[in-house]
Write a protein that holds these residues in place. Structure first.
Motif, PDB file in Angstrom:
ATOM      1  N   GLN A   9       0.820  -1.218   0.000  1.00 13.10           N
ATOM      2  CA  GLN A   9       0.000   0.000   0.000  1.00 13.10           C
ATOM      3  C   GLN A   9       0.854   1.268   0.000  1.00 13.10           C
ATOM      4  N   LEU A  10       2.156   1.142   0.222  1.00 14.88           N
ATOM      5  CA  LEU A  10       3.049   2.301   0.194  1.00 14.88           C
ATOM      6  C   LEU A  10       3.856   2.379  -1.099  1.00 14.88           C
ATOM      7  N   ARG A  11       3.474   1.573  -2.094  1.00 14.74           N
ATOM      8  CA  ARG A  11       4.174   1.582  -3.376  1.00 14.74           C
ATOM      9  C   ARG A  11       3.239   2.043  -4.488  1.00 14.74           C
ATOM     10  N   ILE A  12       3.786   2.750  -5.450  1.00 20.98           N
ATOM     11  CA  ILE A  12       3.048   3.122  -6.653  1.00 20.98           C
ATOM     12  C   ILE A  12       3.275   1.994  -7.647  1.00 20.98           C
ATOM     13  N   ARG A  13       2.192   1.443  -8.188  1.00 21.25           N
ATOM     14  CA  ARG A  13       2.343   0.260  -9.022  1.00 21.25           C
ATOM     15  C   ARG A  13       1.714   0.403 -10.403  1.00 21.25           C
ATOM     16  N   ARG A  14       0.767   1.305 -10.567  1.00 25.39           N
ATOM     17  CA  ARG A  14       0.043   1.402 -11.837  1.00 25.39           C
ATOM     18  C   ARG A  14       0.633   2.491 -12.727  1.00 25.39           C
ATOM     19  N   CYS A  21       2.366  11.470 -11.824  1.00 25.12           N
ATOM     20  CA  CYS A  21       3.522  12.082 -11.146  1.00 25.12           C
ATOM     21  C   CYS A  21       4.435  12.777 -12.148  1.00 25.12           C
ATOM     22  N   TYR A  22       4.666  12.131 -13.288  1.00 33.08           N
ATOM     23  CA  TYR A  22       5.544  12.727 -14.299  1.00 33.08           C
ATOM     24  C   TYR A  22       4.958  14.025 -14.845  1.00 33.08           C
ATOM     25  N   GLU A  23       3.659  14.031 -15.092  1.00 29.07           N
ATOM     26  CA  GLU A  23       3.033  15.176 -15.748  1.00 29.07           C
ATOM     27  C   GLU A  23       2.722  16.323 -14.793  1.00 29.07           C
ATOM     28  N   ARG A  48       3.428   7.398  -0.806  1.00 31.62           N
ATOM     29  CA  ARG A  48       3.690   6.201  -1.603  1.00 31.62           C
ATOM     30  C   ARG A  48       4.903   6.471  -2.480  1.00 31.62           C
ATOM     31  N   THR A  49       5.681   5.440  -2.736  1.00 33.03           N
ATOM     32  CA  THR A  49       6.878   5.596  -3.552  1.00 33.03           C
ATOM     33  C   THR A  49       6.853   4.635  -4.731  1.00 33.03           C
ATOM     34  N   GLY A  50       7.495   5.069  -5.798  1.00 38.18           N
ATOM     35  CA  GLY A  50       7.673   4.236  -6.974  1.00 38.18           C
ATOM     36  C   GLY A  50       9.040   4.532  -7.550  1.00 38.18           C
ATOM     37  N   MET A  51       9.561   3.617  -8.332  1.00 34.45           N
ATOM     38  CA  MET A  51      10.862   3.855  -8.941  1.00 34.45           C
ATOM     39  C   MET A  51      10.874   3.343 -10.364  1.00 34.45           C
ATOM     40  N   ALA A  52      11.645   4.028 -11.190  1.00 24.11           N
ATOM     41  CA  ALA A  52      11.789   3.643 -12.586  1.00 24.11           C
ATOM     42  C   ALA A  52      13.278   3.626 -12.905  1.00 24.11           C
ATOM     43  N   VAL A  53      13.742   2.477 -13.360  1.00 25.94           N
ATOM     44  CA  VAL A  53      15.149   2.322 -13.731  1.00 25.94           C
ATOM     45  C   VAL A  53      15.158   1.706 -15.122  1.00 25.94           C
ATOM     46  N   LEU A  81       9.091  10.722   5.176  1.00 28.41           N
ATOM     47  CA  LEU A  81       8.548  11.138   3.885  1.00 28.41           C
ATOM     48  C   LEU A  81       7.376  12.086   4.093  1.00 28.41           C
ATOM     49  N   PRO A  82       7.202  13.028   3.172  1.00 35.02           N
ATOM     50  CA  PRO A  82       6.051  13.925   3.278  1.00 35.02           C
ATOM     51  C   PRO A  82       4.754  13.119   3.202  1.00 35.02           C
ATOM     52  N   VAL A  83       3.840  13.401   4.097  1.00 35.72           N
ATOM     53  CA  VAL A  83       2.571  12.682   4.080  1.00 35.72           C
ATOM     54  C   VAL A  83       1.734  13.160   2.904  1.00 35.72           C
ATOM     55  N   GLU A  84       0.826  12.304   2.469  1.00 34.65           N
ATOM     56  CA  GLU A  84      -0.111  12.628   1.395  1.00 34.65           C
ATOM     57  C   GLU A  84       0.594  13.038   0.107  1.00 34.65           C
ATOM     58  N   ALA A  85       1.613  12.272  -0.286  1.00 32.05           N
ATOM     59  CA  ALA A  85       2.324  12.568  -1.530  1.00 32.05           C
ATOM     60  C   ALA A  85       2.703  11.266  -2.225  1.00 32.05           C
ATOM     61  N   ASP A  86       2.761  11.325  -3.542  1.00 32.09           N
ATOM     62  CA  ASP A  86       3.304  10.235  -4.342  1.00 32.09           C
ATOM     63  C   ASP A  86       4.695  10.657  -4.786  1.00 32.09           C
ATOM     64  N   ILE A  87       5.672   9.778  -4.601  1.00 36.67           N
ATOM     65  CA  ILE A  87       7.061  10.092  -4.919  1.00 36.67           C
ATOM     66  C   ILE A  87       7.572   9.044  -5.906  1.00 36.67           C
ATOM     67  N   VAL A  88       7.995   9.494  -7.085  1.00 33.11           N
ATOM     68  CA  VAL A  88       8.561   8.596  -8.090  1.00 33.11           C
ATOM     69  C   VAL A  88      10.021   8.981  -8.292  1.00 33.11           C
ATOM     70  N   THR A  89      10.905   8.013  -8.142  1.00 32.89           N
ATOM     71  CA  THR A  89      12.338   8.238  -8.313  1.00 32.89           C
ATOM     72  C   THR A  89      12.786   7.559  -9.600  1.00 32.89           C
ATOM     73  N   VAL A  90      13.405   8.332 -10.476  1.00 29.01           N
ATOM     74  CA  VAL A  90      13.897   7.823 -11.755  1.00 29.01           C
ATOM     75  C   VAL A  90      15.420   7.876 -11.714  1.00 29.01           C
TER      76      VAL A  90
END
Length: 130
Positions: A9-14, A21-23, A48-53, A81-90
């Motif tokens: 539930q703490l990961r971005i998956r879709r 997040c990108y846009e 929530r966090t997500g990563m793209a490699v 981590l900041p609450v109520e945010a989606d974080i994507v790391t590339v």
């Protein structure tokens, strides 16, 4: 043996969530990473966090190592981590060429968490950080 995972539930998956997040997210740059942060409208939810490699970073072994390092960083620092945010790391292209270890990833991303705290409303988890 207990497994230390970043809960689902703490990961971005879709893909839709990554694209949002990108846009619409705010961009932060470090030497090896580009981080997108998008505040969420739902109050009370954890970050929530997500990563793209991408394959530009290197072969599968290198990409998986970068992802493991990022997951470990976010797992250990999820309270900051900041609450109520989606974080994507590339990961940037040269992240695979660098001799990244956990200390180096943390040295890059911890100051970034402090910068995020100044820009996001309701990021009280980071108020005490210098």
């Amino acid at each position: 043996m207990r497994r230390y995972l970043l809960p689902r539930q703490l990961r971005i998956r879709r893909r839709v969530e990554f694209t949002a997040c990108y846009e619409r997210g705010r961009r932060y740059h470090t030497e090896h990473f580009l981080v997108f942060v998008l505040p969420r409208a739902c109050p009370g939810l954890r970050a929530r966090t997500g990563m793209a490699v991408s394959r530009k970073v290197g072969k599968a072994v290198v990409r998986n190592r970068v992802k493991r390092l990022l997951r470990e960083f976010y797992r250990l620092h999820r309270e900051e981590l900041p609450v109520e945010a989606d974080i994507v790391t590339v990961a940037k292209k040269h992240a695979g060429e660098a001799a990244l270890d956990y200390a180096r990833v943390a040295a890059e991303l911890l100051p970034l968490l402090r910068r995020m705290a100044r820009h996001l409303p309701g990021s009280s988890a980071l108020d005490g950080l210098p």
